[in-house]
Design an enzyme around this catalytic site. Structure first.
Site, PDB file in Angstrom:
ATOM      1  N   GLU A  88       0.834  -1.205   0.000  1.00 14.93           N
ATOM      2  CA  GLU A  88       0.000   0.000   0.000  1.00 14.93           C
ATOM      3  C   GLU A  88       0.866   1.252   0.000  1.00 14.93           C
ATOM      4  OE1 GLU A  88      -2.697  -0.113   3.335  1.00 14.93           O
ATOM      5  OE2 GLU A  88      -3.165  -2.225   2.936  1.00 14.93           O
ATOM      6  N   CYS A 322      -2.684   0.853   8.259  1.00 18.89           N
ATOM      7  CA  CYS A 322      -1.550   0.246   7.570  1.00 18.89           C
ATOM      8  C   CYS A 322      -1.753  -1.251   7.362  1.00 18.89           C
ATOM      9  CB  CYS A 322      -0.306   0.483   8.411  1.00 18.89           C
ATOM     10  SG  CYS A 322       1.109  -0.432   7.874  1.00 18.89           S
TER      11      CYS A 322
HETATM   12  C1  LIG Z   1       3.226   1.274   9.946  1.00 17.65           C
HETATM   13  S1  LIG Z   1       4.623   1.873  10.788  1.00 17.65           S
HETATM   14  C2  LIG Z   1       5.860   1.837   9.520  1.00 17.65           C
HETATM   15  C3  LIG Z   1       7.177   2.421   9.916  1.00 17.65           C
HETATM   16  C4  LIG Z   1       7.929   1.690  11.017  1.00 17.65           C
HETATM   17  N1  LIG Z   1       7.803   0.294  10.921  1.00 17.65           N
HETATM   18  C5  LIG Z   1       7.485   2.192  12.394  1.00 17.65           C
HETATM   19  O1  LIG Z   1       6.886   1.412  13.122  1.00 17.65           O
HETATM   20  O2  LIG Z   1       7.779   3.350  12.678  1.00 17.65           O
HETATM   21  C6  LIG Z   1       4.299   3.613  10.921  1.00 17.65           C
HETATM   22  C7  LIG Z   1       3.554   4.011  12.154  1.00 17.65           C
HETATM   23  O3  LIG Z   1       2.247   3.430  12.107  1.00 17.65           O
HETATM   24  C8  LIG Z   1       1.836   3.199  13.411  1.00 17.65           C
HETATM   25  N2  LIG Z   1       0.695   2.271  13.438  1.00 17.65           N
HETATM   26  C9  LIG Z   1       0.667   0.991  13.084  1.00 17.65           C
HETATM   27  N3  LIG Z   1      -0.554   0.461  13.248  1.00 17.65           N
HETATM   28  C10 LIG Z   1      -1.330   1.463  13.740  1.00 17.65           C
HETATM   29  C11 LIG Z   1      -2.685   1.538  14.127  1.00 17.65           C
HETATM   30  N4  LIG Z   1      -3.512   0.505  14.023  1.00 17.65           N
HETATM   31  N5  LIG Z   1      -3.150   2.724  14.586  1.00 17.65           N
HETATM   32  C12 LIG Z   1      -2.335   3.802  14.673  1.00 17.65           C
HETATM   33  N6  LIG Z   1      -1.042   3.782  14.329  1.00 17.65           N
HETATM   34  C13 LIG Z   1      -0.541   2.627  13.863  1.00 17.65           C
HETATM   35  C14 LIG Z   1       3.087   2.665  14.045  1.00 17.65           C
HETATM   36  O4  LIG Z   1       3.039   2.695  15.417  1.00 17.65           O
HETATM   37  C15 LIG Z   1       4.163   3.553  13.464  1.00 17.65           C
HETATM   38  O5  LIG Z   1       4.390   4.667  14.299  1.00 17.65           O
HETATM   39  S1  SF4 Z   2       4.183  -0.611  13.370  1.00 15.92           S
HETATM   40 FE1  SF4 Z   2       5.474  -2.335  13.972  1.00 15.92          FE
HETATM   41  S2  SF4 Z   2       4.665  -4.116  12.872  1.00 15.92           S
HETATM   42 FE2  SF4 Z   2       3.809  -2.258  11.920  1.00 15.92          FE
HETATM   43  S3  SF4 Z   2       5.178  -1.808  10.253  1.00 15.92           S
HETATM   44 FE3  SF4 Z   2       5.945  -0.589  11.993  1.00 15.92          FE
HETATM   45  S4  SF4 Z   2       7.416  -1.956  13.006  1.00 15.92           S
HETATM   46 FE4  SF4 Z   2       6.254  -3.229  11.602  1.00 15.92          FE
END
Ligand SMILES: C[S@@+](CC[C@H](N)C(=O)[O-])C[C@H]1O[C@@H](n2cnc3c(N)ncnc32)[C@H](O)[C@@H]1O
Ligand code: SF4
Length: 345
Positions: A88, A322
């Site tokens: 995505e 995400c």
């Molecule tokens: C998807 S991650 C990708 C980048 C990296 N892996 C990280 O965790 O920073 C980006 C941000 O999305 C947040 N995130 C993931 N799932 C979420 C959710 N269901 N609700 C709110 N924030 C979310 C994570 O905590 C992170 O700060």
């Molecule tokens: S929030 Fe956690 S599981 Fe989701 S992409 Fe970032 S590191 Fe990976």
């Protein structure tokens, strides 16, 4: 495919640095933003001969499967890779783009849809840049955040190669490239060495090391104190504040102890704390606190000397969060309303 392989093919066909720069700029920025050159007079013949095949391969790196526009101006894209895997990207309001760096993720954060299925595969650096190329065919983009599917620190070489290209031939200002990570010693070692130094977002989520280890089970074991010390060092070196990401989970990290922990760790730091109410995911037991409660927490932190922003939810009307579009398309998830937030998570 990696950018180094593209460069190698161009060089083998006789490209000089000026040709290489021009062609990579044409790819990353499109013809409208690239100085017009007559290939007949500018590019050597062997190079002209390989270009149609190379351009076809680059165009096939990603295929748009579906686009989900939202009332707030964001647009979530479901993209297929050549091997059929899906990722995505999210076009954000104000010319932003959120890109993925992996298919799946090994960190396994308990509140994240992407983390639920583990790591499926790495993206090549060209697949990361191709997300910008595709997005720019839909609208103008001048900011790229690495906040989509995947943990950039776990695909570091490819992500840094993409960042180098985006910050040079891609025409994105270095501070408008945002590397979002759970934190990893390799990130703090490598990022300062790069020619293009992106802004850094650290996903903190708790100031309690034991709770953080439960929420982010396979994140490197850096304590919150270590993370903040490394973050502060990078902020001072780059003269740009660190963003701390805090996914607000009701009854888990929105209480008094975390409040005091945040004041202790972040007061007076060169940093911005982003409070982001959790996006509900079917089948997960977590809740977001009420908006009033989140706003009160942000205000109180601000008053205690922590520069805090409460991220306004956006895109509530499209299937978001995400990894949720991908999960739905892959049949990993039953139907049901899901929500998304402004920074494309
Ligand atoms: C998807 S991650 C990708 C980048 C990296 N892996 C990280 O965790 O920073 C980006 C941000 O999305 C947040 N995130 C993931 N799932 C979420 C959710 N269901 N609700 C709110 N924030 C979310 C994570 O905590 C992170 O700060
Ligand atoms: S929030 Fe956690 S599981 Fe989701 S992409 Fe970032 S590191 Fe990976």
């Amino acid at each position: 495919m990696h950018i180094a392989q593209i460069r190698e093919r161009l060089r083998q066909a006789g490209a000089a640095p000026v040709h290489e720069r021009h062609l990579l700029q044409l790819w990353a920025q499109g013809p409208a933003r690239t100085r017009q050159r007559d290939p007949e007079n500018f590019l050597p013949r062997p190079l002209r001969e390989i270009l149609p095949q190379l351009q076809a391969e680059l165009a096939e790196l990603l295929t748009l499967r579906s686009a989900h526009g939202s009332e707030d101006g964001s647009e979530r894209l479901l993209l297929a890779l050549r091997d059929g895997q899906m990722i995505e990207s999210v076009l954000l309001p104000r010319e932003g783009l959120c890109v993925s760096t992996q298919v799946g993720c090994a960190v396994g954060c308990v509140f994240c849809m992407t983390g639920r299925g583990g790591l499926i595969r790495q993206l090549g650096s060209a697949e990361i840049v191709a997300q910008l190329v595709l997005a720019r065919q839909r609208r103008s983009v001048n900011k790229v955040v690495f906040m989509g599917m995947g943990e950039p620190a776990h695909n570091l070489d490819a992500v840094l190669e993409a960042i180098e290209l985006l910050g040079s031939s891609g025409g994105i200002n270095h501070k408008k490239l945002v590397f979002s990570t759970v934190g990893d010693p390799r990130v703090f070692e490598r990022l300062p060495q790069g020619r293009v130094k992106p802004a850094l977002a650290l996903s903190l989520h708790s100031t309690d090391a034991a709770l953080r280890a439960q929420l982010l089970p396979r994140a490197p074991r850096m304590t919150p104190e270590e993370l903040v010390a490394c973050g502060e060092d990078y902020a001072q070196r780059t003269a740009y504040p660190i963003q701390y990401q805090w996914t607000l989970l009701e009854g888990i990290n929105d209480g008094e102890a975390e409040f005091e922990g945040l004041v202790r760790l972040l007061k007076g730091r060169y940093a911005v704390l982003n409070l982001i109410p959790y996006n509900a995911i079917d089948a997960l037991p977590y809740q977001r606190p009420s908006w009033e409660r989140a706003r009160a927490m942000a205000r109180a932190l601000h008053e205690r000397g922590v520069l805090t922003k409460l991220r306004q939810s956006a895109g509530q009307d499209v299937d978001g969060g995400c990894g949720q579009l991908r999960a739905r398309a892959a049949g990993l998830k039953k139907g049901g309303a899901v929500r998304t937030v402004e920074n494309g998570l």
